[in-house]
Design an enzyme around this catalytic site. Structure first.
Site: not given
Length: 555
Positions: A521, A368, A219-221, A169-170, A399
């Site tokens: 992750k 998401e 980055s929020k964090t 989202g960033s 096309h």
């Protein structure tokens, strides 16, 4: 207010009486409903099913739902379903700042970010409107300083390039919006780095000048692995070009984050830190400080118009009766196709080159949010949920994959988007008229098709005939804006946000968490350590072991 799952008493969609009624309607009418015949039977069909949204600035967007596989009885029952599913209750809870994201115990309050009327909007009893306004004011001051040339780099030169480093989202929101509103660009060039693949940042660093480049670390964090790795690479590159003077960082890096400690440790002046709260989900964050690259690119006044366009749809979604509620109708149609026709996909095709990243943005928003298999009652769903959303700008898409849409074996509900007025009316609008003719023709062709008699009348014979038949009766929603302005784009995004909300409310799922991104992750961290040595790996399954070992051999 904070709470445990207060929404677990919402029923499963299949438990609602209207769901059973819709299944019967599908069996009796829906699966055999012919839209072309419905138009012949009902001369008022277009006027009934086409809805117009009036934006805050008086501009309009037309949503034509009339080519969808519905009639009055089906639509009335879909609205009945929305009532039984308590869609409006959940909507009102969201707009009241309640913690409807119960798995993370968070409010879902991106709507507060575009509250330009500055009405009180509270989370846990605290009015967040002043805080939102303060961040916007900070964004305005900063963006105007940079755009005017008042803000200068370490050698006294004006900033010419902005590099936004983020992911998810960033990144997706700012990328899409800056592309969509390129016509409104000012003096700055913007670049985006998201992928951990070193190629992404390497190619950007090739074309920017350290003396005149501003990096935004989103980055929020301030701990997102991909973003911080890319940010450190950018910082190391910058220092290597500027005599390794750490004090120069403050003139060339800003943070879109709330982690003051990590931001300061990185070397960024915390005065150039733009925060946002945990009630802003990543895929809804373009309205927040994450949109700083947008404000720098198009100017703050245009960014505010973008917010106001979204606010106009919020107002419509909250205040308009269900029968005329445009996002709600869009969401109900999605449920109708997904759960009763078995449609697995949703095509969004913008007939506008500026909107070429819009489908990619909507992929995250939709998939998401609603790619969930567990309900708010904490049980696995027994029915289909999120659709696979895809798209490309037309006429290019015609096309490539439109063959499947027209003559394939799958039902693919489609949204077509066009602006009547082009920002580039070259050749006396020749290009725009050709584009528009395809916008109208594709929706018509998908509806009317071409039968055997028509094919034969055109001279086809024998075995060639079936290959030229178009079954038709393939549903489309046509969205016609007057022009793609900041306000119009804001409205279109908010429309799809509330469509997604409606789907999730009907399916009784939490559209606002994203636990599905976590497992990969975690495993990547483990494997990352294994790649730092030359030992043969045996800790995984045979396939993963084999792939890792081959990679290490070839690295």
């Amino acid at each position: 207010m904070a709470s445990s799952n207060t929404y677990s008493n919402f029923k499963l969609a299949t438990e609602l009486p209207a769901w059973s009624k819709l299944q019967k309607l599908y069996d009796a009418q829906g699966k055999s409903l012919n839209v072309k015949e419905e138009f012949q039977k009902d001369s008022a069909r277009y006027n009934k099913y086409a809805k117009t949204l009036t934006n805050y600035d008086g501009s309009k967007i037309l949503f034509d739902f009339s080519k969808n596989l519905i009639n009055d009885e089906i639509l009335a029952t879909l609205i009945e379903l929305a009532k039984e599913a308590k869609v409006t209750d959940l909507r009102d809870a969201m707009f009241a700042g309640e913690h409807i994201n119960f798995t993370e115990d968070r409010a879902v309050y991106h709507v507060a970010l575009r509250n330009r009327a500055n009405k009180p909007m509270k989370v846990d009893g605290v009015d967040v409107a002043p805080e939102v306004d303060a961040v916007l004011q900070h964004m305005k001051e900063f963006s105007e300083q940079v755009r005017s040339g008042e803000w200068k780099g370490y050698t006294g030169k004006k900033i010419t390039d902005v590099v936004n480093i983020g992911i998810g989202g960033s990144d997706l929101g700012p990328v899409m919006v800056t592309e969509a509103l390129k016509h409104y660009a000012g003096v700055l060039d913007v670049h985006f780095v998201s992928n951990i693949d070193g190629t992404h940042i390497a190619e950007v660093l090739k074309v920017v000048d350290p003396e005149t480049t501003l990096f935004l670390v989103a980055s929020k964090t301030f701990t997102t692995a991909e973003t911080i790795t890319n940010a450190n690479t950018a910082k190391n590159w910058f220092l290597s070009k500027t005599g390794n003077d750490q004090s120069n960082i403050a003139k060339h890096f800003a943070a879109l984050s709330t982690n003051e400690t990590e931001v300061a440790k990185f070397g960024i002046d915390t005065k150039n830190m733009f925060g946002f709260e945990n009630w802003v989900g990543g895929r809804y964050s373009v309205w927040s400080a994450i949109g700083l690259s947008v404000a720098l690119y198009i100017g703050f006044d245009n960014f505010e118009a973008f917010l106001k366009g979204a606010e106009a749809v919020d107002k419509h979604f909250v205040e308009t009766p269900l029968e005329d509620n445009i996002p709600l109708l869009g969401g109900l149609l999605s449920v109708w196709y997904n759960n009763f026709f078995g449609a697995q996909t949703h095509l969004v095709a913008p007939f506008d080159q500026y909107l070429h990243r819009f489908p990619a943005y909507l992929q995250q928003l939709s998939m998401e949010s609603n790619g969930k298999s567990v309900t708010r009652g904490n049980v696995f769903s027994t029915y289909s949920t999120g659709s696979i959303l895809f798209g490309e700008p037309a006429t290019n898409a015609q096309h490539s994959f439109f063959q499947l849409v027209h003559q394939g074996t799958k039902l693919i509900p489609s949204d077509f988007i066009l602006a009547a007025q082009s920002h580039n009316p070259i050749e006396n609008n020749l290009h725009q008229k050709m584009l528009a003719s395809n916008f109208f023709a594709q929706a018509e062709a998908l509806m009317v098709g071409k039968d055997e008699a028509q094919v034969k009348s055109e001279g086809a014979t024998g075995g060639l005939v079936p290959h030229k038949i178009f079954s038709g009766n393939r549903p489309t929603t046509s969205i016609l804006a007057q022009k793609i302005t900041p306000a119009a784009l804001g409205s279109l995004i908010a429309y799809y946000e509330h469509v997604t909300f409606t789907e999730g409310a009907i399916w009784n799922i939490n559209s606002f968490d994203q636990w599905g991104v976590e497992l990969g992750k975690v495993l990547a961290k483990v494997i990352g350590k294994e790649l730092d040595n030359t030992e043969k790996i045996t800790a995984h399954d045979a396939s993963t072991n084999g792939l890792i070992n081959q990679f290490k051999e070839w690295l």
